[in-house]
Design a protein around this motif. Structure first.
Motif, short mmCIF file in Angstrom:
data_model
loop_
_atom_site.label_atom_id
_atom_site.label_comp_id
_atom_site.label_asym_id
_atom_site.label_seq_id
_atom_site.Cartn_x
_atom_site.Cartn_y
_atom_site.Cartn_z
N LEU A 3 0.84 -1.19 0.00
CA LEU A 3 0.00 0.00 0.00
C LEU A 3 0.88 1.24 0.00
N SER A 4 0.53 2.21 -0.82
CA SER A 4 1.17 3.53 -0.79
C SER A 4 0.16 4.51 -0.20
N ILE A 5 0.56 5.20 0.87
CA ILE A 5 -0.30 6.20 1.51
C ILE A 5 0.33 7.56 1.24
N ILE A 6 -0.42 8.43 0.60
CA ILE A 6 0.08 9.75 0.21
C ILE A 6 -0.58 10.81 1.08
N THR A 7 0.26 11.62 1.74
CA THR A 7 -0.23 12.73 2.55
C THR A 7 0.37 14.03 2.04
N ALA A 8 -0.47 14.90 1.56
CA ALA A 8 -0.05 16.25 1.16
C ALA A 8 -0.35 17.19 2.32
N THR A 9 0.60 18.04 2.64
CA THR A 9 0.39 18.98 3.74
C THR A 9 0.91 20.35 3.35
N TYR A 10 0.17 21.36 3.72
CA TYR A 10 0.55 22.74 3.39
C TYR A 10 0.49 23.60 4.65
N ASN A 11 1.67 23.91 5.18
CA ASN A 11 1.81 24.81 6.32
C ASN A 11 0.99 24.39 7.55
N PHE A 32 3.51 -1.04 4.00
CA PHE A 32 3.08 0.17 3.32
C PHE A 32 4.24 1.15 3.25
N GLU A 33 4.09 2.10 2.37
CA GLU A 33 5.01 3.23 2.32
C GLU A 33 4.18 4.49 2.55
N TRP A 34 4.76 5.43 3.28
CA TRP A 34 4.10 6.71 3.52
C TRP A 34 4.86 7.76 2.74
N ILE A 35 4.15 8.43 1.86
CA ILE A 35 4.75 9.47 1.02
C ILE A 35 4.19 10.81 1.49
N VAL A 36 5.06 11.65 2.00
CA VAL A 36 4.65 12.96 2.52
C VAL A 36 5.11 14.02 1.53
N ILE A 37 4.15 14.81 1.06
CA ILE A 37 4.45 15.92 0.15
C ILE A 37 4.33 17.21 0.96
N ILE A 63 8.92 14.49 0.02
CA ILE A 63 9.07 15.30 -1.19
C ILE A 63 8.64 16.74 -0.88
N GLU A 64 9.47 17.69 -1.28
CA GLU A 64 9.12 19.10 -1.14
C GLU A 64 8.72 19.66 -2.49
N MET A 65 7.79 20.58 -2.48
CA MET A 65 7.41 21.28 -3.70
C MET A 65 7.13 22.73 -3.36
N GLU A 66 7.33 23.58 -4.34
CA GLU A 66 6.96 24.98 -4.18
C GLU A 66 5.45 25.08 -4.33
N HIS A 67 4.85 25.89 -3.48
CA HIS A 67 3.41 26.08 -3.57
C HIS A 67 3.09 26.95 -4.79
N PRO A 68 2.16 26.49 -5.63
CA PRO A 68 1.82 27.29 -6.81
C PRO A 68 1.16 28.61 -6.43
N GLU A 69 1.12 29.49 -7.37
CA GLU A 69 0.47 30.79 -7.15
C GLU A 69 -0.91 30.58 -6.55
N PRO A 70 -1.27 31.39 -5.56
CA PRO A 70 -2.58 31.22 -4.92
C PRO A 70 -3.76 31.26 -5.89
N LEU A 76 -3.08 21.27 -3.98
CA LEU A 76 -3.34 19.91 -3.52
C LEU A 76 -3.27 18.92 -4.68
N CYS A 77 -3.78 19.30 -5.83
CA CYS A 77 -3.73 18.41 -7.01
C CYS A 77 -2.29 18.13 -7.41
N TYR A 78 -1.47 19.18 -7.46
CA TYR A 78 -0.06 19.01 -7.82
C TYR A 78 0.64 18.10 -6.80
N ALA A 79 0.38 18.35 -5.52
CA ALA A 79 1.02 17.56 -4.46
C ALA A 79 0.62 16.09 -4.56
#
Length: 100
Positions: A3-11, A32-37, A63-70, A76-79
């Motif tokens: 199982l891959s569990i993906i968690t996107a978090t923003y601030n 399982f693997e936990w993938i944190v964006i 994984i780190e990503m730059e937050h897209p323009e507001p 969330l979709c990108y993450a």
């Protein structure tokens, strides 16, 4: 099956640490693997993941990503798509940072 569990978090590092993380850590099946964006590259979120990564008995990808323009409204979709690209499991699930 893995199982891959993906968690996107923003601030919201404290939300991640108080809700999603304990839920992940309480799982009895460790296949399982936990993938944190880290959307926005919040330093506190990075510190939380780094502090548990070395002693965790399950796989953690960070994984780190730059937050897209507001105005785009698609952070969330990108993450989640970044997480999906990194996922190696047979089954993929999403766990928001405020869910358990």
């Amino acid at each position: 099956m893995k199982l891959s569990i993906i968690t996107a978090t923003y601030n919201r590092p404290m939300q991640l640490a108080s809700t999603a993380l304990p839920s992940i850590q309480s799982q009895t099946d460790r296949n399982f693997e936990w993938i944190v964006i880290n959307d926005g590259a919040n330093a506190d979120t990075k510190d939380i993941i780094n502090s548990i990564k070395a002693r965790a008995d399950f796989s953690i990808s960070y994984i780190e990503m730059e937050h897209p323009e507001p105005s785009s409204g698609f952070g969330l979709c990108y993450a989640r798509n970044l997480g999906l690209d990194a996922a190696g499991g047979d089954i993929v699930s999403y766990l928001d940072d405020d869910n358990s």
